[in-house]
Design an enzyme around this catalytic site. Structure first.
Site, mmCIF file in Angstrom:
data_model
loop_
_atom_site.group_PDB
_atom_site.id
_atom_site.type_symbol
_atom_site.label_atom_id
_atom_site.label_comp_id
_atom_site.label_asym_id
_atom_site.label_seq_id
_atom_site.Cartn_x
_atom_site.Cartn_y
_atom_site.Cartn_z
ATOM 1 N N GLU A 244 0.831 -1.206 0.000
ATOM 2 C CA GLU A 244 0.000 0.000 0.000
ATOM 3 C C GLU A 244 0.866 1.256 0.000
ATOM 4 O OE1 GLU A 244 -2.589 -0.441 3.431
ATOM 5 O OE2 GLU A 244 -2.708 -2.602 3.100
ATOM 6 N N GLU A 355 -9.877 5.652 3.084
ATOM 7 C CA GLU A 355 -10.194 4.837 4.252
ATOM 8 C C GLU A 355 -10.114 5.713 5.497
ATOM 9 O OE1 GLU A 355 -8.429 0.943 6.712
ATOM 10 O OE2 GLU A 355 -7.460 1.628 4.861
#
Length: 440
Positions: A244, A355
């Site tokens: 990520e 997120e």
């Protein structure tokens, strides 16, 4: 006895008598974030454990740079960086040969005109690239070193425990999902607004240009991030592999509310392996001017100039390492193939998006913002965006990610709208304010 740990978190500079007193008594450490102060009792034994950990990850610098935002950037010899402490990398030789960059398919004449229109459109609409705040004083790390943001006692104390420092909260995976939905995003108060590819294809990388904002967080242990996920493995087991990268605002991790460039990796569904940035062994940094974990500057403003960053993650077809580039193909470093099981071969899914952590601290949905804090339908200059979504195929070629799906757990809190245009390719707007009359 009351004691405030100094800003850098170093005890070595204190006189021996003071150190002795500290280690035989209990004392109060003052941790300040989000305009409130949290007083916590810290034992000398715990402080000793923290200091030993900091001594392990804060490598001796060749040179030190003080950033205008208060960060301390240590220029560490590249062969002394934390990555090489990993047991799987004991005999690892830092990749010197440049990776084979993904090929962009030959542009037709109309594609070249479209590319030129994109540049002109960006300039006209006030889109510019963001860089990093620690560069402002003009000092750079010397060649042969890598810049590493120094971790402090304060940084560790904001985490729930020393084990949790630098890690994402472990997620509980929900099995009650559609088969093609990305199960990894569910559980434990994490909420998302994402676009994703199907789970049946072989993927060797992904790219996007990400709009940078400074979203507000309600409480210190919540975060807001915008990133790319490269995924492979079992979503309902303990062997999920994830790479990520993007930007995040995390007061718990960094002690402020600035958006920062970050990376993350795990090979066991966020349980024990992996961490943010260089807070554990794993990611091998190669560039001397990009500091992972450092603040990004400038950031976008509502109806004002928009700033974005481009991130590309791909698997080098020659040596198999997963590389990351930032901005105009600046090679930041790589995740060695040895770290992974499934990703040692290829990825099966890519996700792009936002997120947040919704801890419901006051019994209501968090007011932590995602993206700009505005819903997708507000559009350019108001909502946050990802543009020019691309994937890397088995031939190491970049192509537009045409077949994507979108997901948001609670569209009254955060949402997403995708589209396609000649200038921005596959793109989407996303985000939201969290708590509002429709999101109690």
């Amino acid at each position: 006895m009351g004691f405030v740990v100094n800003k850098r978190g170093f005890l070595a500079s204190l006189p021996p008598l003071v150190l002795a007193l500290l280690f035989v008594q209990r004392f109060t450490v003052v941790v300040s974030a989000l305009n409130y102060t949290n007083h916590r009792q810290v034992s000398s034994m715990r402080l000793e454990r923290i200091q030993r950990h900091l001594d392990k990850i804060n490598k001796p610098p060749v040179m030190t740079i003080e950033s205008p935002d208060g960060d301390i950037i240590d220029c560490v010899h590249k062969r002394k960086q934390p990555a090489l402490d990993h047991p799987l990398l004991k005999n690892h030789k830092i990749q010197r040969e440049p990776p084979e960059m993904p090929r962009v398919k030959a542009l037709k004449e109309d594609d070249e005109l479209r590319s030129e229109r994109t540049k002109k459109s960006d300039e006209a609409e006030g889109v510019r690239g963001s860089w990093q705040m620690w560069h402002r004083n003009g000092t750079q790390c010397p060649q042969g070193t890598v810049p590493i943001r120094r971790s402090t006692v304060h940084d560790v104390l904001r985490a729930k425990s020393l084990f949790d420092f630098g890690k994402k909260q472990q997620r509980s995976i929900s099995l009650a999902r559609h088969l093609d939905a990305p199960d990894v995003v569910s559980g434990n108060g994490h909420e998302h607004a994402i676009a994703y590819t199907g789970s049946s294809q072989e993927v060797y990388g992904a790219k996007a240009t990400i709009n940078v904002w400074g979203p507000a967080n309600q409480v210190v242990n919540e975060f807001s991030l915008s990133q790319i996920w490269i995924l492979s493995g079992s979503f309902d087991g303990s062997d999920l592999n994830s790479i990520e990268a993007g930007w995040q605002v995390s007061p718990e991790l960094y002690g402020d509310s600035r958006p920062r460039l970050f990376t993350y990796w795990t090979s066991d569904s966020y349980q024990a392996t992996g961490c943010y940035n260089l807070l554990c062994a794993g990611f091998v940094q190669t560039h001397s001017r990009i500091a992972i974990g450092a603040a990004i500057s400038p950031v976008s403003s509502y109806t004002g100039n928009q700033y974005d960053i481009s991130i590309l993650i791909w698997k080098d077809p020659k040596l198999g390492n997963w590389w990351m580039s930032f901005g105009g193909n600046t090679l930041v470093g790589y995740w060695p193939a040895e770290l992974f099981t499934h990703l040692a071969e290829h990825a099966t899914m890519v996700e792009w998006g936002g997120e947040v952590v919704n801890s419901r601290a006051n019994g209501k949905h968090t007011s932590t913002q995602m993206g700009s804090g505005h819903f997708a339908e507000d559009g350019f200059g108001k909502a946050s965006y990802f543009r020019n979504l691309e994937i890397v195929d088995s031939d190491n070629s970049l192509s537009s990610a045409r077949s994507i799906s979108t997901l948001a757990e609670n569209t009254n809190c955060y949402n997403i709208q995708s589209s396609y245009s000649n200038e921005w390719g596959t793109h989407f707007y996303y985000g939201g304010p969290g708590n509002n009359p429709r999101c109690p």
